[in-house]
Design a protein around this motif. Structure first.
Motif: not given
Length: 524
Positions: A486-489, A491-499
């Motif tokens: 989460l710390g890495t992604y 802030m820039q890849n929010c949607y991908t993290c939730f998927y």
């Protein structure tokens, strides 16, 4: 029937087959004296529920609250020290990883210690170590020293995550055991309110005292305030006993009976406690015998990964990994995600919508001609949202304790809510609705008490501490991975993290369907 079979049977399974016989078991001595031999479950049920068990619940709840403040409250401390110690984003990531790294290293040793030396003794030593290391960390002149001391303190307090459940489960009657464990988890849910409120008021102070080797500023005071629950838990634990079941399992039946009598008296028992002889429905703990250390360690661990416990161990550890990687990952970065979200809200026009992810991503792309000012303070709305989140979850957990006999159903429902919220949040553009759905994703944290109740319910006492402490190790490894992803992604890849996290949650939902039935059918 082999002599080691009792290691592999769960206590509930053994009791089902031996229930009628255990009522009529008499030792030769007992038969001559007319003394009945009671099973441990019968003995602890006769000890009742009163001042002792309620006091133990309160004390262990304070202990898990202290653990939560020490581990997760560190995220607020890091937000407050950024300016004073001038840490870079990379150094901040290292600091945020320390609470989980300490637990990963020490969870296995704490499981061995609690199963061989005692639950109560383990907690006392662990919390004392936490208090000393955290108190010293408030005077760290450099971020590296702070990271080392945080590693030490969380290595110690990781003991509390599992041993508290074992001690409470073995000291409370069957009728209140499940509800009490869920109530204790409800108190753990209050942890964010505790450290966010403390952080908001203390970090808003403006003082600086030169002590020569450091400047004593608000974040250092916050560390000392957050370690206060640890000191209180140490004092309270002195008024309670070792687990009688641990003593009986270690071959000290007479001591166990004496403690049961004391528990009975402090619970308000009158007359004479009827239990004078105990019998356990499982083999005694052979790890208390004088055997080589490595052999003792193997005997303590290997049965968990052998049939028929293997499938159950893998199942529960997989569910633990999902719950902690998702919940703790979001929880550790909550101050930063919430600040980014509310910052986006404050700069948006009244009719502008975008949802959580759009606000978080937009906050990272804001440019300004003014030089950036470092501020250690928390946003007011971030604190309010955290209080609402933790209090509502604590209330839900207490309500869940009333349905402790339906643990499987509750776990399935919570996983479905969390996964469903993860699906909905990526398609929601309304700001308020997206924040509510984000809290819905974190509902998976309500499953933590349920899975640790399963550790206590499905394993014999000989392996209960080790099972739970290995579970803590799995939890912290998962939390470390989730936090760094989460710390890495995020802030820039929010949607991908939730998927990705939503798919992960739904895989846990499938696994949860194979847990033991809430009310197994009785066999003739």
């Amino acid at each position: 029937m082999g002599s080691n079979e009792a290691y592999y049977k769960t206590e509930d399974e053994f009791n089902e087959t031996k229930n009628e016989k255990s009522m009529d078991v008499w030792t030769v001595t007992g038969e001559m004296k007319g003394e009945k031999t009671y099973s441990y479950e019968e003995a602890i049920n006769l000890a009742g529920n009163g001042g002792y068990t309620i006091g133990l619940l309160a004390t262990l709840s304070m202990t898990v609250l202290a653990m939560g403040c020490d581990m997760f409250g560190f995220s607020v401390v890091v937000a407050g020290l950024t300016c004073d110690l001038e840490v870079t984003p990379g150094q901040r990531g290292v600091l945020m990883s320390m609470p989980f790294l300490g637990a990963i290293i020490m969870s296995y040793p704490w499981g061995y210690i609690s199963d061989t030396k005692g639950r109560h003794r383990s907690l006392m030593v662990a919390m004392l170590g936490t208090f000393l290391a955290t108190s010293l960390s408030a005077f760290s002149p450099h971020w590296i020293m702070l990271a080392v001391l945080k590693f030490v303190s969380t290595s110690c307090c990781s003991c509390a995550q599992s041993v508290t459940y074992a001690l409470l489960g073995e000291s409370a009657s069957e009728r209140v055991r499940g509800p009490y464990m869920l109530t204790m988890t409800g108190v753990l849910m209050l942890t964010p309110s505790t450290y966010f409120v403390a952080g908001y008021f203390i970090l808003n102070f403006e003082f600086s005292y030169d002590l020569g080797f450091i400047r004593f500023v608000p974040w250092r005071l916050l560390v000392l305030v957050l370690v206060t629950p640890v000191a209180i838990s140490i004092l309270l634990l002195r008024f309670f006993f070792e687990s009688p079941k641990f003593l009986a399992n270690a071959g000290h039946e007479d001591e166990a009976v004496e403690l049961l009598k004391k528990i009975w008296l402090r619970n308000g028992g009158k007359g004479e406690y009827p239990v004078t002889k105990l019998i356990l429905n499982e083999d005694k703990n052979k790890r208390t015998e004088k055997v080589p250390f490595l052999k003792s360690l193997r005997e303590q661990t290997a049965p968990l990964f052998q049939r028929p416990l293997l499938w159950r161990t893998l199942q529960l550890y997989y569910l633990t990994a999902i719950m902690y990687s998702v919940n703790n990952g979001y929880l550790m970065w909550y101050p930063f995600i919430a600040n980014a979200f509310f910052s986006g809200i404050s700069t948006a026009t009244p009719d502008q919508h975008g949802g959580l992810c759009n606000m978080v991503i937009s906050s990272q792309n804001v440019t300004t001609v003014e030089p950036e000012i470092c501020s250690p303070k928390l946003e007011f709305l971030t604190v309010i949202s955290s209080i609402g989140h933790s209090i509502s979850f604590a209330i839900i957990n207490v309500l869940m304790s009333r349905g402790a006999s339906r643990m499987k159903l509750m776990m399935i429902a919570l996983l479905a809510i969390s996964g469903g919220s993860g699906v909905a949040i990526v398609f929601t553009t309304n700001n308020v609705a997206s924040l509510i759905l984000f809290i819905g994703v974190m509902a998976i944290g309500l499953c933590i008490g349920i899975v640790f109740s399963y550790f206590n319910k499905l394993y014999p006492a000989s392996y209960r501490g080790m099972t739970a402490c290995l579970g803590v190790m799995v939890a912290r490894v998962s939390s470390l991975i989730g936090t760094n992803i989460l710390g890495t992604y995020i802030m820039q890849n929010c949607y991908t993290c939730f998927y990705a996290f939503t798919v992960y949650i739904f895989s846990g939902l499938v696994v949860a369907f194979f847990l033991p039935a809430d009310r197994p059918k009785k066999t003739s």
